[in-house]
Scaffold this motif. Structure first.
Motif, PDB file in Angstrom:
ATOM      1  N   UNK A  78       0.822  -1.209   0.000  1.00 50.84           N
ATOM      2  CA  UNK A  78       0.000   0.000   0.000  1.00 50.84           C
ATOM      3  C   UNK A  78       0.859   1.263   0.000  1.00 50.84           C
ATOM      4  N   UNK A  79       2.011   1.210   0.645  1.00 51.19           N
ATOM      5  CA  UNK A  79       2.909   2.366   0.596  1.00 51.19           C
ATOM      6  C   UNK A  79       3.493   2.548  -0.797  1.00 51.19           C
ATOM      7  N   UNK A  80       3.836   1.444  -1.471  1.00 53.99           N
ATOM      8  CA  UNK A  80       4.309   1.540  -2.853  1.00 53.99           C
ATOM      9  C   UNK A  80       3.219   2.129  -3.742  1.00 53.99           C
ATOM     10  N   UNK A  81       1.996   1.710  -3.531  1.00 55.26           N
ATOM     11  CA  UNK A  81       0.889   2.210  -4.332  1.00 55.26           C
ATOM     12  C   UNK A  81       0.591   3.674  -4.041  1.00 55.26           C
ATOM     13  N   UNK A  82       0.667   4.052  -2.753  1.00 61.45           N
ATOM     14  CA  UNK A  82       0.326   5.418  -2.363  1.00 61.45           C
ATOM     15  C   UNK A  82       1.419   6.419  -2.723  1.00 61.45           C
ATOM     16  N   UNK A  83       2.684   5.982  -2.645  1.00 58.85           N
ATOM     17  CA  UNK A  83       3.801   6.918  -2.776  1.00 58.85           C
ATOM     18  C   UNK A  83       4.403   6.980  -4.171  1.00 58.85           C
ATOM     19  N   UNK A  84       4.070   5.993  -5.030  1.00 50.80           N
ATOM     20  CA  UNK A  84       4.634   5.966  -6.376  1.00 50.80           C
ATOM     21  C   UNK A  84       3.530   5.621  -7.368  1.00 50.80           C
ATOM     22  N   UNK A  85       3.871   5.639  -8.639  1.00 55.27           N
ATOM     23  CA  UNK A  85       2.943   5.192  -9.684  1.00 55.27           C
ATOM     24  C   UNK A  85       3.337   3.820 -10.228  1.00 55.27           C
ATOM     25  N   UNK A  86       4.117   3.061  -9.449  1.00 55.53           N
ATOM     26  CA  UNK A  86       4.657   1.795  -9.953  1.00 55.53           C
ATOM     27  C   UNK A  86       3.799   0.581  -9.602  1.00 55.53           C
ATOM     28  N   UNK A  87       2.717   0.803  -8.882  1.00 51.24           N
ATOM     29  CA  UNK A  87       1.765  -0.266  -8.610  1.00 51.24           C
ATOM     30  C   UNK A  87       0.366   0.339  -8.667  1.00 51.24           C
ATOM     31  N   UNK A  88      -0.453  -0.193  -9.566  1.00 47.23           N
ATOM     32  CA  UNK A  88      -1.770   0.415  -9.790  1.00 47.23           C
ATOM     33  C   UNK A  88      -2.908  -0.346  -9.125  1.00 47.23           C
ATOM     34  N   UNK A  89      -2.710  -1.630  -8.864  1.00 46.93           N
ATOM     35  CA  UNK A  89      -3.835  -2.409  -8.332  1.00 46.93           C
ATOM     36  C   UNK A  89      -3.338  -3.628  -7.584  1.00 46.93           C
ATOM     37  N   UNK A  90      -3.970  -3.905  -6.458  1.00 45.24           N
ATOM     38  CA  UNK A  90      -3.782  -5.162  -5.733  1.00 45.24           C
ATOM     39  C   UNK A  90      -5.179  -5.706  -5.457  1.00 45.24           C
ATOM     40  N   UNK A  91      -5.534  -6.847  -6.039  1.00 41.07           N
ATOM     41  CA  UNK A  91      -6.921  -7.313  -5.936  1.00 41.07           C
ATOM     42  C   UNK A  91      -7.308  -7.821  -4.558  1.00 41.07           C
ATOM     43  N   UNK A  92      -6.319  -8.230  -3.755  1.00 38.41           N
ATOM     44  CA  UNK A  92      -6.592  -8.717  -2.401  1.00 38.41           C
ATOM     45  C   UNK A  92      -5.479  -8.253  -1.467  1.00 38.41           C
ATOM     46  N   UNK A  93      -5.801  -7.309  -0.617  1.00 38.51           N
ATOM     47  CA  UNK A  93      -4.838  -6.834   0.367  1.00 38.51           C
ATOM     48  C   UNK A  93      -5.643  -6.340   1.568  1.00 38.51           C
TER      49      UNK A  93
END
Length: 364
Positions: free
Chosen positions: A201-216
């Motif tokens: 979630x930090x990678x997703x929130x702080x960068x544009x390098x992860x757009x979706x995680x279907x289960x977290x």
């Protein structure tokens, strides 16, 4: 006197407890990995209050290291808290006819999306697979989460794991789950491998390098940047496959709780704390009223994921489950890395599950 408490090292797990404690409780923290897997008997030997995960109950009962809450609170109080809690949160801390913790915090696996990058979150697993072909999508696979992703997908496909205590999953469902996980994981960004839910979630929130995680596991603290929605379904209108998380507040057997400490626990479970104080201090309440109230802080987070939390699957809680969960996750990761075949991994997981339920077969 000041009681010693142990929670986990994240604002969601610590800030509200510390803000409410005054001089009554001194809260220490442990990493998320410790919360997930550290032996509960050791923690209860050192702390009066322990924030724990419900699958630890089997080992806690075997060690006799918790005080049953029905010995400290009235039946009317416990019944009221169960009625007020969302989904199976309160029930997940009941075992062998007794209540061992109260649900301080509610969470389950949901979908997390950077909608500014990819638009609306995929609602079905077919849509997840399609999104993975055009955007960075990752599964949560670190620590026990590879197996928890596996179980949630099985639920979405229509089979609750361990419905038969002696059999983990059918061959048909188990192989279908591993095949789907492999299809999504094969395109995941390498930097997401090995990240726990907080890291993802930090990678997703702080960068544009992860757009979706279907289960977290959902964390309200990331809601301003990340959009959380119900877990994917296999078919439109189906059950969102998800494995219950959250935290319970337990009293260790070493603790002699004072009336003030019991009143403090009562207050933490009160409507005032659950619907106002905890959300304002970055907590994630267990009361359904907080999840459905449009004035709750970050109300969209709760509104968009309530259905998943209400229908989440509760993990087994037998002594030996925690070790099995870790070993089964390793088997899933080996299959996704093509170190073993999917059938070999599935057979290994089923053997591990049977052994976990047989004390004579458990490894030290």
């Amino acid at each position: 006197m000041t009681y010693r408490g142990l929670t986990w090292d994240h604002p969601r797990g610590h800030d509200a407890l510390a803000a409410a404690a005054g001089e009554l409780v001194s809260w220490d923290v442990q990493p998320l990995e410790g919360f997930e897997s550290h032996p509960i008997e050791d923690l209860c030997a050192r702390y009066d209050l322990v924030v724990l995960d419900h699958p630890h109950l089997g080992e806690a009962l075997a060690a006799g290291c918790l005080t049953p809450l029905d010995a400290l609170f009235t039946t009317e109080e416990l019944t009221a808290w169960e009625r007020a809690s969302i989904g199976p949160t309160m029930r997940s801390y009941a075992l062998d006819g007794r209540q061992w913790a109260v649900p301080l915090d509610a969470a389950t696996q949901v979908a997390a999306t950077r909608t500014d990058l990819v638009g609306e979150a995929p609602a079905t697993w077919d849509e997840v697979r399609a999104l993975a072909r055009r955007a960075p999508v990752a599964l949560s696979l670190a620590g026990p989460h590879a197996f928890l992703t596996f179980t949630s997908l099985a639920v979405a496909l229509g089979e609750e794991p361990a419905a038969d205590p002696d059999e983990l999953i059918s061959t048909e469902t188990g192989l279908a789950v591993l095949d789907l996980m492999a299809a999504v994981h094969s395109r995941a960004p390498a930097e997401a491998h090995g990240l726990n839910p907080i890291g993802l979630l930090e990678l997703m929130a702080d960068t544009d390098r992860l757009a979706h995680c279907p289960l977290v596991y959902g964390y309200v603290t990331y809601a301003p940047r990340v959009t959380f929605t119900d877990a994917p379904v296999a078919v439109p209108g189906g059950r969102p496959g998800s494995t219950l998380g959250g935290t319970g507040l337990a009293v260790s057997a070493r603790c002699s709780p004072s009336p003030a400490l019991l009143d403090h626990i009562r207050w933490l479970m009160s409507p005032a704390a659950q619907t106002d104080f905890l959300p304002r201090h970055r907590g994630q309440p267990s009361a359904r009223a907080a999840w459905t109230n449009p004035t709750t802080v970050a109300a969209d987070f709760y509104r968009r994921t309530t259905r998943t939390c209400e229908q989440a699957w509760v993990r087994p809680r037998h002594a030996g489950y925690i070790g099995f969960q870790s070993a089964a996750s390793a088997a899933v990761r080996e299959a996704l890395a093509a170190a073993t075949t999917h059938r070999e991994a599935l057979d290994r997981m089923r053997a591990l599950h049977r052994a976990s339920r047989n004390p004579q077969e458990r490894r030290p």
